[in-house]
Design a protein around this motif. Structure first.
Motif, short mmCIF file in Angstrom:
data_model
loop_
_atom_site.label_atom_id
_atom_site.label_comp_id
_atom_site.label_asym_id
_atom_site.label_seq_id
_atom_site.Cartn_x
_atom_site.Cartn_y
_atom_site.Cartn_z
N VAL A 38 -15.10 3.16 6.51
CA VAL A 38 -14.65 4.51 6.13
C VAL A 38 -15.75 5.52 6.41
O VAL A 38 -15.50 6.61 6.96
CB VAL A 38 -14.24 4.55 4.65
CG1 VAL A 38 -14.01 5.99 4.19
CG2 VAL A 38 -12.98 3.72 4.42
N PHE B 189 -8.64 4.33 3.13
CA PHE B 189 -9.14 3.05 2.63
C PHE B 189 -8.17 1.91 2.96
O PHE B 189 -8.59 0.81 3.32
CB PHE B 189 -9.39 3.12 1.13
CG PHE B 189 -10.73 3.69 0.76
CD1 PHE B 189 -11.88 2.95 0.95
CD2 PHE B 189 -10.83 4.97 0.25
CE1 PHE B 189 -13.12 3.48 0.63
CE2 PHE B 189 -12.07 5.51 -0.08
CZ PHE B 189 -13.22 4.76 0.10
N GLU C 229 -15.55 -2.60 4.16
CA GLU C 229 -14.50 -1.59 4.27
C GLU C 229 -15.04 -0.19 3.98
O GLU C 229 -14.69 0.79 4.68
CB GLU C 229 -13.36 -1.92 3.31
CG GLU C 229 -12.53 -3.14 3.71
CD GLU C 229 -13.26 -4.46 3.52
OE1 GLU C 229 -12.85 -5.47 4.11
OE2 GLU C 229 -14.25 -4.49 2.75
N LEU C 230 -15.91 -0.07 2.97
CA LEU C 230 -16.52 1.23 2.67
C LEU C 230 -17.37 1.71 3.85
O LEU C 230 -17.39 2.90 4.17
CB LEU C 230 -17.37 1.12 1.41
CG LEU C 230 -16.63 0.81 0.11
CD1 LEU C 230 -17.63 0.63 -1.04
CD2 LEU C 230 -15.64 1.91 -0.23
N LEU D 135 -7.64 10.02 1.22
CA LEU D 135 -8.68 8.98 1.12
C LEU D 135 -8.07 7.62 0.84
O LEU D 135 -8.55 6.59 1.35
CB LEU D 135 -9.69 9.36 0.04
CG LEU D 135 -10.62 10.52 0.36
CD1 LEU D 135 -11.51 10.84 -0.85
CD2 LEU D 135 -11.50 10.19 1.57
N SER D 136 -7.01 7.59 0.05
CA SER D 136 -6.33 6.33 -0.24
C SER D 136 -5.76 5.72 1.04
O SER D 136 -5.88 4.51 1.27
CB SER D 136 -5.22 6.54 -1.27
OG SER D 136 -5.74 7.04 -2.49
N SER E 64 0.83 -1.21 0.00
CA SER E 64 0.00 0.00 0.00
C SER E 64 0.86 1.25 0.00
O SER E 64 0.55 2.23 -0.69
CB SER E 64 -0.92 0.01 1.23
OG SER E 64 -1.78 -1.11 1.22
N ARG F 1 -17.95 -3.74 0.61
CA ARG F 1 -18.89 -2.90 1.36
C ARG F 1 -18.52 -2.77 2.83
O ARG F 1 -18.76 -1.72 3.45
CB ARG F 1 -20.30 -3.49 1.23
CG ARG F 1 -20.86 -3.42 -0.19
CD ARG F 1 -22.29 -3.94 -0.23
NE ARG F 1 -22.84 -3.84 -1.58
CZ ARG F 1 -24.08 -4.21 -1.90
NH1 ARG F 1 -24.88 -4.71 -0.96
NH2 ARG F 1 -24.49 -4.09 -3.14
N ALA G 246 -8.65 1.08 6.50
CA ALA G 246 -9.94 0.41 6.68
C ALA G 246 -9.85 -1.06 6.30
O ALA G 246 -10.49 -1.92 6.92
CB ALA G 246 -11.02 1.11 5.85
N ILE G 247 -9.06 -1.37 5.28
CA ILE G 247 -8.87 -2.77 4.88
C ILE G 247 -8.21 -3.56 6.01
O ILE G 247 -8.61 -4.69 6.32
CB ILE G 247 -8.03 -2.84 3.59
CG1 ILE G 247 -8.84 -2.29 2.41
CG2 ILE G 247 -7.60 -4.27 3.30
CD1 ILE G 247 -8.04 -2.19 1.12
N LEU H 146 -11.58 -5.58 -0.23
CA LEU H 146 -12.07 -4.21 -0.40
C LEU H 146 -13.49 -4.31 -0.93
O LEU H 146 -13.72 -4.61 -2.09
CB LEU H 146 -11.20 -3.42 -1.37
CG LEU H 146 -11.67 -1.98 -1.66
CD1 LEU H 146 -11.79 -1.18 -0.37
CD2 LEU H 146 -10.74 -1.28 -2.64
#
Length: 273
Positions: free
Chosen positions: A103, A69, A99-100, A65-66, A34, A97, A72-73, A95
């Motif tokens: 966020v 995310f 994880e989204l 935002l990257s 990442s 819903r 969040a993963i 990655l």
């Protein structure tokens, strides 16, 4: 509802690392990948932006935002190990819903905290010298809300919905043990960070004295003088990130399981890479 021990829940992250240490090391690899992708993205956006202020601001937003995310993963992977270990995923990393949703929960939480801070500052300036008490009251209120809404992320993962009221209901009458769990968890995370940094500082000082210390805490110039120490510090940081996420998220999953009455995952499940 199963019994809840604040100390046992705070230590759940250490139990996870002990049981699934290979997976945690795999998460370190994902963290490194990442970071490499983020560096490439930063370089691309810098070229595209061309130095314009608005374009650079947009590039910064995309990078932020990257990072969000990517974290969040990792956080969702911890929840997946704790609550849905049978779900198909490479090293429990996905990655989607879940994880989204994490966020979104974090963004709502940060926005709410910022609004509360802004209102307290505004009220403090309006009152004048006595405004410090309003700011202290706002801090206490923020801690209370933080405790009551702390289970929103595991609820979001386990029940697949953004449910702040659900966290409020689960923590009703349990604010004190939740606060104890969160405080102990924060102290343990701080202790791990201090221990790792102290050990790294001792190694650096033994290798190169004060200049060696500068080699791990400095920038590009430090890397030129002490590349070995710099790379060691970089490797430890890459490994430490998923460890800290495990220590932070696993207690929340343990608290959710206890309050919601769900059974923990079997401890003897074979490791999946």
């Amino acid at each position: 509802m199963t019994s809840f021990s604040a100390s046992d829940a705070a230590l759940e992250g250490f139990h996870l690392i002990r049981r699934r240490w290979r997976i945690v090391l795999g998460w370190a690899g994902f963290n490194l990948l990442s970071l490499i992708m983020l560096i490439v993205l930063s370089a691309m956006l810098s070229v595209i932006a061309g130095g314009g202020r608005q374009a650079m601001a947009l590039a910064g937003l995309v990078i932020g935002l990257s990072v969000l995310f990517a974290q969040a993963i990792l956080a969702a992977a911890v929840f997946r190990v704790e609550m849905r270990p049978e779900e198909p995923a490479f090293m429990h990393l996905r990655l989607g819903r879940d994880e989204l949703r994490l966020v979104l929960i974090w963004l709502i939480t940060l926005t709410g905290g910022w609004v509360l801070w802004w209102l307290s500052m505004l009220a403090g300036h309006a009152v004048g010298a006595g405004g410090i008490w309003l700011e202290l009251a706002a801090m206490a209120l923020a801690v209370y809300f933080g405790v009551r809404f702390a289970l929103t992320p595991p609820i979001g993962f386990a029940e697949r919905k953004v449910d702040f009221p659900g966290s409020w209901r689960l923590t009703r009458g349990r604010a004190a043990p939740m606060l104890g769990m969160l405080a102990l968890s924060a102290c343990l995370i701080g202790l791990v960070m201090v221990t790792v940094m102290a050990a790294l500082a001792v190694i650096a000082f033994a290798s190169g004295g004060l200049d060696g210390l500068a080699g791990i805490f400095g920038g590009a110039e430090a890397m030129k003088r002490h590349p070995g120490l710099f790379l060691l510090a970089f490797a430890i940081e890459i490994i430490l990130t998923p460890v800290l996420w495990a220590l932070a998220m696993a207690p929340l999953a343990a608290a959710y399981r206890a309050f919601a009455g769900t059974d923990p995952p079997p401890l003897g499940e074979p490791l999946r890479l």
